[in-house]
Design a protein around this motif. Structure first.
Motif, PDB file in Angstrom:
ATOM      1  N   SER A 361      32.786  58.425  49.918  1.00 21.03           N
ATOM      2  CA  SER A 361      34.119  58.363  49.313  1.00 21.03           C
ATOM      3  C   SER A 361      34.545  56.918  49.068  1.00 21.03           C
ATOM      4  CB  SER A 361      35.142  59.071  50.212  1.00 21.03           C
ATOM      5  OG  SER A 361      35.253  58.424  51.463  1.00 21.03           O
ATOM      6  N   ASN A 362      34.209  56.020  50.001  1.00 22.20           N
ATOM      7  CA  ASN A 362      34.558  54.614  49.805  1.00 22.20           C
ATOM      8  C   ASN A 362      33.766  53.996  48.664  1.00 22.20           C
ATOM      9  OD1 ASN A 362      36.469  53.269  51.932  1.00 22.20           O
ATOM     10  ND2 ASN A 362      35.298  54.768  53.076  1.00 22.20           N
ATOM     11  N   LEU A 363      32.494  54.368  48.550  1.00 24.26           N
ATOM     12  CA  LEU A 363      31.682  53.836  47.455  1.00 24.26           C
ATOM     13  C   LEU A 363      32.169  54.356  46.105  1.00 24.26           C
ATOM     14  CD1 LEU A 363      28.063  54.011  48.949  1.00 24.26           C
ATOM     15  CD2 LEU A 363      29.500  51.983  48.616  1.00 24.26           C
ATOM     16  N   VAL A 364      32.537  55.633  46.050  1.00 31.62           N
ATOM     17  CA  VAL A 364      33.062  56.195  44.797  1.00 31.62           C
ATOM     18  C   VAL A 364      34.364  55.500  44.412  1.00 31.62           C
ATOM     19  CG1 VAL A 364      34.063  58.259  43.739  1.00 31.62           C
ATOM     20  CG2 VAL A 364      31.937  58.431  45.038  1.00 31.62           C
ATOM     21  N   GLY A 365      35.261  55.353  45.384  1.00 33.10           N
ATOM     22  CA  GLY A 365      36.525  54.666  45.115  1.00 33.10           C
ATOM     23  C   GLY A 365      36.306  53.224  44.710  1.00 33.10           C
ATOM     24  N   MET A 366      35.354  52.555  45.358  1.00 30.11           N
ATOM     25  CA  MET A 366      35.050  51.164  45.036  1.00 30.11           C
ATOM     26  C   MET A 366      34.532  51.035  43.606  1.00 30.11           C
ATOM     27  SD  MET A 366      32.053  48.854  46.693  1.00 30.11           S
ATOM     28  CE  MET A 366      30.856  49.850  45.793  1.00 30.11           C
ATOM     29  N   VAL A 367      33.635  51.921  43.201  1.00 36.40           N
ATOM     30  CA  VAL A 367      33.072  51.868  41.855  1.00 36.40           C
ATOM     31  C   VAL A 367      34.150  52.115  40.804  1.00 36.40           C
ATOM     32  CG1 VAL A 367      31.505  53.025  40.249  1.00 36.40           C
ATOM     33  CG2 VAL A 367      30.739  52.506  42.568  1.00 36.40           C
ATOM     34  N   ILE A 368      35.006  53.096  41.056  1.00 39.37           N
ATOM     35  CA  ILE A 368      36.087  53.396  40.093  1.00 39.37           C
ATOM     36  C   ILE A 368      37.006  52.192  39.938  1.00 39.37           C
ATOM     37  CG2 ILE A 368      38.137  54.818  39.707  1.00 39.37           C
ATOM     38  CD1 ILE A 368      36.625  57.130  41.042  1.00 39.37           C
ATOM     39  N   LEU A 369      37.408  51.604  41.065  1.00 40.39           N
ATOM     40  CA  LEU A 369      38.290  50.444  41.010  1.00 40.39           C
ATOM     41  C   LEU A 369      37.603  49.253  40.361  1.00 40.39           C
ATOM     42  CD1 LEU A 369      39.897  50.697  44.565  1.00 40.39           C
ATOM     43  CD2 LEU A 369      41.040  51.117  42.384  1.00 40.39           C
ATOM     44  N   PHE A 370      36.303  49.083  40.624  1.00 40.16           N
ATOM     45  CA  PHE A 370      35.565  47.970  40.010  1.00 40.16           C
ATOM     46  C   PHE A 370      35.502  48.149  38.493  1.00 40.16           C
ATOM     47  CE2 PHE A 370      31.800  45.740  38.532  1.00 40.16           C
ATOM     48  CZ  PHE A 370      31.916  44.511  39.174  1.00 40.16           C
ATOM     49  N   ILE A 371      35.279  49.378  38.044  1.00 37.88           N
ATOM     50  CA  ILE A 371      35.236  49.648  36.594  1.00 37.88           C
ATOM     51  C   ILE A 371      36.588  49.341  35.962  1.00 37.88           C
ATOM     52  CG2 ILE A 371      35.019  51.470  34.864  1.00 37.88           C
ATOM     53  CD1 ILE A 371      32.893  52.759  36.672  1.00 37.88           C
ATOM     54  N   VAL A 372      37.668  49.735  36.639  1.00 35.90           N
ATOM     55  CA  VAL A 372      39.014  49.421  36.129  1.00 35.90           C
ATOM     56  C   VAL A 372      39.200  47.910  36.043  1.00 35.90           C
ATOM     57  CG1 VAL A 372      41.477  49.567  36.628  1.00 35.90           C
ATOM     58  CG2 VAL A 372      40.028  51.571  36.973  1.00 35.90           C
ATOM     59  N   GLY A 373      38.777  47.194  37.090  1.00 35.64           N
ATOM     60  CA  GLY A 373      38.888  45.737  37.077  1.00 35.64           C
ATOM     61  C   GLY A 373      38.048  45.111  35.979  1.00 35.64           C
ATOM     62  N   ARG A 374      36.847  45.657  35.718  1.00 38.37           N
ATOM     63  CA  ARG A 374      35.987  45.123  34.667  1.00 38.37           C
ATOM     64  C   ARG A 374      36.614  45.323  33.295  1.00 38.37           C
ATOM     65  NH1 ARG A 374      32.352  46.593  30.957  1.00 38.37           N
ATOM     66  NH2 ARG A 374      30.545  45.205  30.571  1.00 38.37           N
ATOM     67  N   ILE A 375      37.189  46.506  33.073  1.00 36.82           N
ATOM     68  CA  ILE A 375      37.850  46.777  31.781  1.00 36.82           C
ATOM     69  C   ILE A 375      38.975  45.773  31.545  1.00 36.82           C
ATOM     70  CG2 ILE A 375      39.290  48.446  30.546  1.00 36.82           C
ATOM     71  CD1 ILE A 375      37.646  50.668  31.895  1.00 36.82           C
ATOM     72  N   MET A 376      39.751  45.496  32.602  1.00 37.89           N
ATOM     73  CA  MET A 376      40.847  44.535  32.478  1.00 37.89           C
ATOM     74  C   MET A 376      40.315  43.126  32.252  1.00 37.89           C
ATOM     75  SD  MET A 376      43.290  45.988  35.538  1.00 37.89           S
ATOM     76  CE  MET A 376      44.535  44.726  35.283  1.00 37.89           C
ATOM     77  N   PHE A 377      39.238  42.760  32.953  1.00 36.96           N
ATOM     78  CA  PHE A 377      38.705  41.405  32.854  1.00 36.96           C
ATOM     79  C   PHE A 377      38.073  41.146  31.487  1.00 36.96           C
ATOM     80  CE2 PHE A 377      35.677  37.957  33.955  1.00 36.96           C
ATOM     81  CZ  PHE A 377      36.581  37.079  34.542  1.00 36.96           C
ATOM     82  N   MET A 378      37.646  42.177  30.810  1.00 38.34           N
ATOM     83  CA  MET A 378      37.038  42.025  29.485  1.00 38.34           C
ATOM     84  C   MET A 378      38.083  41.792  28.403  1.00 38.34           C
ATOM     85  SD  MET A 378      33.813  42.188  30.076  1.00 38.34           S
ATOM     86  CE  MET A 378      33.060  42.443  28.470  1.00 38.34           C
ATOM     87  N   LYS A 379      39.369  41.997  28.736  1.00 39.92           N
ATOM     88  CA  LYS A 379      40.440  41.822  27.754  1.00 39.92           C
ATOM     89  C   LYS A 379      41.172  40.507  28.001  1.00 39.92           C
ATOM     90  CE  LYS A 379      41.163  46.791  27.080  1.00 39.92           C
ATOM     91  NZ  LYS A 379      42.151  47.899  27.102  1.00 39.92           N
ATOM     92  N   ASP A 380      41.365  39.722  26.928  1.00 37.87           N
ATOM     93  CA  ASP A 380      41.973  38.394  27.066  1.00 37.87           C
ATOM     94  C   ASP A 380      43.404  38.458  27.581  1.00 37.87           C
ATOM     95  OD1 ASP A 380      39.649  37.292  26.178  1.00 37.87           O
ATOM     96  OD2 ASP A 380      40.311  37.008  24.107  1.00 37.87           O
ATOM     97  N   LYS A 381      44.115  39.511  27.317  1.00 39.83           N
ATOM     98  CA  LYS A 381      45.523  39.610  27.750  1.00 39.83           C
ATOM     99  C   LYS A 381      45.661  39.576  29.274  1.00 39.83           C
ATOM    100  CE  LYS A 381      47.481  43.706  28.014  1.00 39.83           C
ATOM    101  NZ  LYS A 381      48.106  44.997  27.684  1.00 39.83           N
ATOM    102  N   TRP A 382      44.587  39.924  29.995  1.00 43.63           N
ATOM    103  CA  TRP A 382      44.644  39.933  31.452  1.00 43.63           C
ATOM    104  C   TRP A 382      44.055  38.665  32.076  1.00 43.63           C
ATOM    105  CZ3 TRP A 382      47.854  43.252  33.246  1.00 43.63           C
ATOM    106  CH2 TRP A 382      48.010  44.520  32.654  1.00 43.63           C
ATOM    107  N   VAL A 383      43.189  37.975  31.337  1.00 39.72           N
ATOM    108  CA  VAL A 383      42.525  36.797  31.935  1.00 39.72           C
ATOM    109  C   VAL A 383      43.040  35.474  31.391  1.00 39.72           C
ATOM    110  CG1 VAL A 383      40.408  38.029  32.478  1.00 39.72           C
ATOM    111  CG2 VAL A 383      40.637  36.957  30.245  1.00 39.72           C
ATOM    112  N   MET A 384      43.827  35.519  30.339  1.00 39.34           N
ATOM    113  CA  MET A 384      44.424  34.296  29.798  1.00 39.34           C
ATOM    114  C   MET A 384      45.872  34.205  30.223  1.00 39.34           C
ATOM    115  SD  MET A 384      41.968  32.868  28.143  1.00 39.34           S
ATOM    116  CE  MET A 384      40.435  33.212  27.254  1.00 39.34           C
TER     117      MET A 384
END
Length: 385
Positions: A361-384
């Protein structure tokens, strides 16, 4: 390239004195304080006395009521309740006029016990006084029945034998609440500053743009930073377990007696370390998102505070649940399963099904949260900024 970025971020984190302070020193102070607090809370109070205010007419015959209660110290005064208000006693006892004579003559007698239920010392003393008076009451009742030729079995038709389901020291339940709470807080406090600095700090210092211009993919950058946060959190968790184990072994008596793993000691310690590392990875994914959202370190810390506070709620939920009452949901919900699994391990129970559910359950939750973070990090509005 990933390894180089990871090592660079780790060095930068440990060059910061604030990170070292929050990662190592603050968790140790928290752990020491909580460990000593719980040790004092479960101590039997040996050598400690409690002052009970009584009237001046309280003579040696009255004192026989408290025979065997050596921790009760009597303080005589004209007004016991006033003595209590002045702080010269922690409870006050007032007997009705001619208390002993009224009992001997079969007349009505009364007792007034005054104390503060919000005070631990006063509560302890009131409990002892109540027990002493209850024992004295049974003695009087037995004497009257014997005088009338009545069998004492009339007032005690049966006996009650209370047995514990588990043979474990009852103080182990406090340790099962203490260690996961300290562990969760220490991992959150240790990894929090690094998480805020690696994303929100880069944006605040205007270095994120230059970092993104390097010939390194954003996914590699993100994974290296996440791995750094996870490593610092895991390191804090391992330090937490080592320090708590050392403090319980060398600084406490009651807590030390409660911990007995038998032949499974090595396995239980290894599993506890594994769970700490996995929880640190899950926690890193959460803190990474809060840091990506924040435009400044201060803003990121404001977002991460509720994440750390989540660790307080399982304590309230799990404390009143018996080890045999833990179900699938307790091991499947991230954060809560840290408390439930460590509680089970501290009781000497190694259930591989529960361990796999917790890890999964922790690994599943970690992967989901990591994917959400990656989607945000790929967009300039979140990293600039």
């Amino acid at each position: 390239m990933l390894l180089k970025i990871y090592l660079k971020e780790m060095k930068d984190c440990f060059r910061d004195s604030r990170t070292l302070l929050l990662t190592v020193l603050l968790p140790i102070i928290m752990m020491t304080g909580l460990t000593l607090f719980y040790e004092k809370m479960i101590s039997d109070g040996e050598g400690e006395t409690y002052t009970l205010a009584v009237e001046n007419s309280f003579d040696t015959k009255h004192e026989e009521i408290f025979a065997g209660f050596d921790t009760i110290e009597l303080v005589r005064s004209a007004n016991p309740e006033e003595t209590l208000q002045d702080g010269e006693a922690v409870a006050a006892l007032v007997l009705s006029a001619n208390f002993l004579e009224s009992i001997e003559n079969g007349e009505k007698a009364s007792v007034t016990l005054t104390g503060d239920s919000f005070s631990q010392n006063s509560s302890n003393l009131m409990s002892m006084v109540t027990n002493a008076l209850a024992a004295y009451e049974k003695t009087i009742t037995a004497s009257r029945l014997q005088a009338q030729g009545t069998d004492l079995s009339v007032i005690q038709p049966f006996t009650i034998e209370q047995k514990e389901m588990s043979e474990e020291d009852p103080n182990i339940n406090l340790i099962a609440m203490l260690i996961p709470l300290i562990l969760a807080l220490a991992i959150g406090v240790g990894a929090g500053p690094s998480a805020s600095d690696l994303f929100a700090g880069e944006k605040e210092r205007k270095t994120m743009e230059a970092l993104l211009m390097t010939p390194v993919s954003r996914s590699t950058l993100l994974f290296a930073k996440w791995l750094t946060i996870s490593s610092i959190g895991a390191l804090t968790g391992i330090i937490t377990l080592v320090v708590v184990a050392a403090e319980i072994n060398f600084l406490t008596e009651n807590l030390k007696k409660a911990v007995t793993f038998g032949d499974n000691a090595g396995l239980i310690v290894g599993l506890a370390v594994l769970i700490s590392v996995i929880y640190a990875m899950f926690n890193a994914s959460l803190l990474m998102i809060t840091s990506i959202i924040g435009k400044t370190v201060k803003e990121s810390q404001s977002y991460s505070t509720p994440v750390m506070m989540l660790a307080m709620f399982p304590t309230l939920i799990i404390t009143g649940i018996g080890i045999n009452e833990l179900g699938f949901a307790h091991f499947a919900i991230p954060i809560m399963n840290l408390f439930t699994l460590i509680k089970e391990l501290l009781f000497g129970i190694v259930n591989y099904e529960h361990i796999l559910i917790t890890i999964g359950s922790n690994l599943v939750g970690m992967v989901i949260l990591f994917i959400v973070g990656r989607i945000m990090f790929m967009k300039d509005k979140w990293v600039m900024n």
